[in-house]
Design a protein around this motif. Structure first.
Motif, PDB file in Angstrom:
ATOM      1  N   SER A 140      80.375 -41.921  72.846  1.00 35.13           N
ATOM      2  CA  SER A 140      80.483 -42.535  71.519  1.00 35.13           C
ATOM      3  C   SER A 140      81.775 -43.315  71.347  1.00 35.13           C
ATOM      4  O   SER A 140      81.760 -44.509  71.066  1.00 35.13           O
ATOM      5  N   ASP A 197      76.037 -47.589  69.861  1.00 31.49           N
ATOM      6  CA  ASP A 197      74.913 -48.515  69.951  1.00 31.49           C
ATOM      7  C   ASP A 197      75.009 -49.331  71.234  1.00 31.49           C
ATOM      8  O   ASP A 197      76.095 -49.753  71.634  1.00 31.49           O
ATOM      9  N   GLU A 198      73.879 -49.552  71.899  1.00 34.32           N
ATOM     10  CA  GLU A 198      73.879 -50.202  73.199  1.00 34.32           C
ATOM     11  C   GLU A 198      74.546 -51.576  73.166  1.00 34.32           C
ATOM     12  O   GLU A 198      75.369 -51.905  74.023  1.00 34.32           O
ATOM     13  N   GLN A 199      74.194 -52.404  72.197  1.00 40.73           N
ATOM     14  CA  GLN A 199      74.791 -53.736  72.144  1.00 40.73           C
ATOM     15  C   GLN A 199      76.288 -53.661  71.855  1.00 40.73           C
ATOM     16  O   GLN A 199      77.087 -54.407  72.427  1.00 40.73           O
ATOM     17  N   GLU A 200      76.673 -52.734  70.971  1.00 38.72           N
ATOM     18  CA  GLU A 200      78.095 -52.548  70.688  1.00 38.72           C
ATOM     19  C   GLU A 200      78.826 -52.093  71.948  1.00 38.72           C
ATOM     20  O   GLU A 200      79.940 -52.544  72.238  1.00 38.72           O
TER      21      GLU A 200
END
Length: 703
Positions: free
Chosen positions: A306, A410-413
């Motif tokens: 995270s 989040d994957e894109q983040e």
């Protein structure tokens, strides 16, 4: 962090930090020194922040070197530093008024990267330390002292669906909450505006990121930070008390996990192809075993980490392996290849038009139920830190799940952080790795003159070294010295008698477990004896052959299986330390000379066997390495002097110097240079060769 008495049944608690501030130590410090003291206290306590994590600041009045006037200067941890070990030169210093004036250049979130480019223009007193991207979080807050840290207990709240409610429950509104936002100028503006709108808050939880808090004094800020972490840890411990973590135990720790790790790591390493070979780190600490053996292990592992600090070290997610299939090479190769494909797909899904090229797609973290946590990187320190950061992530998941659902990045983040152009620029500024970074060497006789010199030469160019020697006190002394010189991560020691098969194998297992495998073997452990043939006992004969022939055989045999794994990574190298006497006959030294000749011929045989697997085997033949050599400290010196009819003191050294064609002393460092050549890619196309380092001896010319 200590495991509870029955770790199988109860969750491991969070450590609760306490203040370590010493008023007497701080009494005479300047404002800048107080900031450093506070920072070092925070950073050296891993219950407070992880390595390199967090940043601290103070706004200090300084004399402007141009105008002579008093100006407010922001002292803030510089980019890439570690608050636990940094010195005063680790802080960036910037004009506070210039920092505040930068907002006129800010038009919204799209300008975050642009705003970083303005920071150097605010530098105070020509300070070359680069300011970090978190600088706006400190400059835009109107407080004298600011701490921003990422301790496990805090991130557990910040990465949980129940984190915001828990924050309100713990601090009753004194600590605010901001939703996830990538570090940068926008987050600084949001934070400033939040504090302005909520004047009673004493700190703000940054979702998925950490906590930021402040005070009027250095001591007050430090103690406020520590107390907030203690509050969070105590709250989570109350939630965890008497309950199993991660849904309870599914797989018990394997009592043979150390041996399994030693066998597994070289095979994993061999399958991780790339521009440079990997270094490994293994941990079977309580946190790792609790997590990998749990019911919820696979579900949580798949989510990834995270906190950005964790993620940048550990990649999007770990690779998990079935403990029942660890002996299946095809399975391991397939799993690693599948991971590379998944990582490639992640890159393709998330890449932007200006994203840097895809980096290494091998897994960093490998988790095995019942065994523990493996981490791999291009150098040992990075591999160890990746393991520690994933340990932090495990703690975060445990705490997050105790109050809600764990929320991963989040994957894109995650991608935008991993492939952030600013992060790429930082990577491009890093110095080129030394030639042997990523290589692992084992040196027998590592406490002796030639062995220690060779180890030092290899470490100087980046290799990790396992020192093997039968003298426990001596090898530990050498290891400790190298740890101070080169860093504790790159050197280990093993007590081993090379005539003992079990001890030899144990040393190689330790090398595999500590570093991940083997690339370079320097067989150097030796003895020397001198006696006429009629005075050479069977025991003396066998002792020479046990050490110099069978010892080399045992070490080479133990090395071959690990080295064969590295064929696709450019191959490996074995170097035997032979002797001039292995080539040229010597008076009154038949046992020693013939044993050395046997070792030399063994090297040629192994060169034939090893070539198909990319294993090169070569020999360095020294002569008369007297200075710094343990062999010459004993009877060998007197015996050889007697054989030549001269005094064993300086007269012997002069004898050997004058006997050589070049009339020069041969030193351990000279042998080390020859070993380095044969161990490195400089000799990548040489095997079955001998190099004489003897200052010239016509008798020993190879034919």
């Amino acid at each position: 962090m200590n495991a509870p008495t029955n770790a199988a049944d109860f969750a491991i608690p969070f450590a609760v930090p306490t203040s370590r501030w010493d008023d007497s130590a701080a009494a005479s410090m300047s404002p800048a020194e107080l900031l450093l003291y506070r920072s070092n206290l925070l950073g050296s306590d891993l219950t407070v922040t992880n390595f390199g994590g967090g940043n601290t600041s103070a706004k200090i009045m300084e004399t402007d070197p141009l105008t002579g006037e008093q100006v407010e200067v922001l002292w803030v941890k510089g980019s890439g530093g570690d608050i636990g070990s940094m010195k005063l030169d680790g802080f960036a210093t910037l004009y506070q008024d210039k920092l505040l004036s930068l907002e006129k250049h800010y038009g919204g979130e799209q300008d975050d990267d642009k705003m970083v480019g303005y920071l150097p223009h605010c530098t105070f007193n020509l300070n070359s330390r680069a300011a970090s991207i978190d600088t706006p979080l400190h400059s835009l807050l109107p407080f004298a002292h600011v701490d921003h840290v990422h301790p496990d207990a805090i991130i557990a709240l910040a990465a949980s669906s129940g984190g915001e409610a828990a924050t309100k429950e713990i601090w009753g509104g004194k600590i605010g909450w901001l939703g996830w936002k990538r570090p940068g100028y926008t987050l600084g503006v949001q934070l400033r505006d939040y504090v302005k709108a909520n004047p009673g808050v004493e700190g703000v939880m940054l979702a998925g990121h950490g906590i930021i808090c402040w005070a009027d004094t250095a001591k007050g800020c430090y103690e406020h930070t520590v107390q907030l972490i203690a509050d969070a840890a105590s709250y989570l411990n109350a939630k965890l008390a008497g309950k199993p973590a991660f849904g309870g135990r599914k797989v018990a720790p394997n009592p043979d996990r150390a041996a399994i790790a030693a066998d597994l790591m070289p095979r994993l390493r061999g399958f991780m192809t790339g521009a440079r070979s990997k270094l490994g780190h293994f941990s079977d600490d309580a946190e790792a075993l609790e997590f990998v053996g749990s019911v919820d292990f696979e579900r949580l592992a798949a989510l990834g980490t995270s906190c950005p600090d964790h993620f940048l070290r550990t990649k999007i997610a770990p690779l998990t392996l079935d403990p029942a299939r660890l002996q299946d090479d095809a399975y391991l190769a397939e799993k690693i290849e599948d991971y590379r494909k998944l990582y490639g797909a992640y890159y393709e899904r998330c890449k932007r038009g200006n994203s840097p090229a895809m980096r290494d797609s091998n897994p960093v973290v490998v988790l095995v139920p019942g065994i523990g946590r493996f981490t791999f990187a291009t150098d040992k320190t990075t591999a160890r830190l990746a393991g520690e950061f994933y340990g932090n992530a495990i703690n975060v998941m445990r705490g997050s799940e105790a109050i809600g659902d764990y929320i991963a990045l989040d994957e894109q983040e995650a991608f935008d952080i991993e492939y952030w152009l600013l992060e790429e620029a930082k990577l491009q500024r890093m110095p080129k790795p030394k030639p042997l970074v990523g290589k692992i060497a084992l040196v027998t006789g590592g406490a002796g003159g030639i062995g220690a010199a060779t180890a030092a030469r290899l470490m100087a160019d980046g290799a990790c070294v396992m020192l093997a020697d039968r003298d426990a006190a001596a090898v530990e002394e050498v290891r400790a010295g190298f740890a101070r010189q080169f860093g504790k991560d790159v050197v280990r020691a093993a007590v081993v008698d090379v005539t003992d098969e079990a001890q030899v194998q144990s040393a190689f297992d330790a090398c595999a477990r500590e570093f991940g495998g083997l690339d370079i073997l320097v067989a150097n452990a030796g003895i020397a004896s001198s006696a006429p043939i009629e005075e050479t006992t069977v025991a003396l004969w066998r002792k020479n052959y046990d050490v110099l022939a069978e010892g080399y055989f045992l070490t080479a045999r133990a090395a071959f299986p690990m080295m064969k794994r590295m064929k696709e990574q450019g191959g490996t190298s074995i170097v035997f330390i032979g002797s001039k006497n292995g080539v040229a006959a010597a008076t009154n030294a038949s046992a020693y000379a013939s044993a050395k000749a046997a070792a030399n011929h063994l090297a040629r045989c192994l060169a034939l066997e090893g070539a198909p697997s990319g294993i090169r085997v070569n020999v360095v033949n020294p002569d008369a390495v007297i200075k710094g050599s343990k062999i010459w400290d004993g009877d060998w010196r007197k015996e050889r002097a007697g054989a030549h009819g001269i005094d064993s003191g300086k007269e012997l050294e002069e004898h050997y110097r004058q006997r050589s064609m070049l009339k020069r002393d041969v030193l351990p460092s000279d042998i080390a240079e020859a070993v380095y050549f044969l161990a490195s890619d400089m000799s990548a196309k040489s095997t079955g060769n001998m190099i004489n380092v003897d200052a010239g001896n016509a008798q020993a010319f190879t034919r």
